[in-house]
Write an enzyme that holds these catalytic residues in place. Sequence first.
Site, PDB file in Angstrom:
ATOM      1  NE  ARG A  51      -3.657  -2.201   2.694  1.00 50.03           N
ATOM      2  CZ  ARG A  51      -3.432  -3.358   3.305  1.00 50.03           C
ATOM      3  NH1 ARG A  51      -2.239  -3.574   3.863  1.00 50.03           N
ATOM      4  NH2 ARG A  51      -4.369  -4.287   3.364  1.00 50.03           N
ATOM      5  CE  LYS A  94      -7.585  -0.031   4.668  1.00 45.34           C
ATOM      6  NZ  LYS A  94      -8.156  -0.279   3.319  1.00 45.34           N
ATOM      7  CG  HIS A 114      -5.362   1.347  -3.585  1.00 41.69           C
ATOM      8  ND1 HIS A 114      -4.635   1.014  -2.456  1.00 41.69           N
ATOM      9  CD2 HIS A 114      -6.383   0.440  -3.644  1.00 41.69           C
ATOM     10  CE1 HIS A 114      -5.187  -0.027  -1.865  1.00 41.69           C
ATOM     11  NE2 HIS A 114      -6.249  -0.399  -2.560  1.00 41.69           N
ATOM     12  NE  ARG A 144      -3.574  -3.546  -1.210  1.00 39.70           N
ATOM     13  CZ  ARG A 144      -3.062  -4.507  -0.448  1.00 39.70           C
ATOM     14  NH1 ARG A 144      -1.760  -4.731  -0.479  1.00 39.70           N
ATOM     15  NH2 ARG A 144      -3.825  -5.238   0.335  1.00 39.70           N
ATOM     16  CG  HIS A 153      -6.235  -8.545   0.887  1.00 39.46           C
ATOM     17  ND1 HIS A 153      -5.271  -8.580  -0.098  1.00 39.46           N
ATOM     18  CD2 HIS A 153      -7.146  -7.620   0.489  1.00 39.46           C
ATOM     19  CE1 HIS A 153      -5.583  -7.723  -1.057  1.00 39.46           C
ATOM     20  NE2 HIS A 153      -6.718  -7.120  -0.727  1.00 39.46           N
ATOM     21  CE1 TYR A 209      -6.847  -8.495  -7.456  1.00 36.92           C
ATOM     22  CE2 TYR A 209      -7.692  -8.933  -5.258  1.00 36.92           C
ATOM     23  CZ  TYR A 209      -7.150  -8.065  -6.184  1.00 36.92           C
ATOM     24  OH  TYR A 209      -6.900  -6.761  -5.836  1.00 36.92           O
TER      25      TYR A 209
END
Length: 338
Positions: free
Chosen positions: A205, A230, A285, A288, A312, A321
């Site tokens: 990130r 994050k 972003h 990413r 994640h 994905y």
Amino acid sequence: MATIWKKKFVNSKGKNESRYVARIRRKGHKPQSKTFKRKGDADKWARDIESEMDKGIFVSREAAEGTTLAEAIERYIDEYIKIRLKHSKRETDRANAIKDRDIGRLFLARIRGKEIASFIKEREAEGVVGNTIRLDLALLSKLFEVARRDWGMESLVNPTKLAHKPKTGQNRTRRLEDGEEEKLLEHASDKFKPIIRFALETAMRRAEIAGLDWTGVDLKNSSLYLAETKNFEERTIPLSPTAIDILKRLPRQIQGSVFELSADQITGHMRRAVKSAEIVDLRFHDLRHEAISRLFENTDLDTMEIKMISGHKSMQMLARYSHLRANKLAERLAGAKR
């Protein structure tokens, strides 16, 4: 027994008004009192408080009824956000924005699901997206839990748990199109080029890249360590040969920032490069998202391994994905090995 009496006064407009004051005195408890517009409300409050005292479950509402949300937010910023959150500016700005709204003038004990619902409608009417509103609600929820747990306001009910939260917006799916990576690198500054390449190799990130320190880089073991992310969790990221090469080409120090750009400066460099390259609707972003997509497309890493790289919080967040692996799954059904 509760004592209830009528109190008359002249309001700010010069008109006569009256209120009903209820007061309870019980041995072993501090005196409790509250003012109401209607006598029926005063009677009900007194009955409820006395019933709780009789059952031994009474918790004073004095602090919650005497503290506005704005006052609580100021305390929350000083005692929680600034102390416990490493990157506190964004959360502080969010808290201050809520503090200045109409809901900020309400006492904590007065805020219920209805008031939170009104706050949500107000934000939606301003055109604010669902994800942003959910972040506002997450902040309020945490504040109420801190007030209940740490500030002696056990009587509080967390009103955000009762509210119907807005739906999250659809995740961006913007990927680099043919030639865009080359154009972006061509128009990026020399200081920004390695950041673009590093983001595409590591799926890190923006804030993680900006906060990366040389003390967390371990080239010998092909990894780097992030003390806080994050999700407020530490993470060790394995480095590809290309990522290692990018780091080796940078001016090396014993400590200090690896890329020497703040998160906001990275955004600024990205906007200038995108504009100069005449690329439409590309954000930092998105790099990413591109990096994670390439991990699914170009490697045999399983989803759990990719989750360890991307950071994640859950496997479900990587589910979008999965379609990128459809051809490989078909090949395995036909007998191909991993």
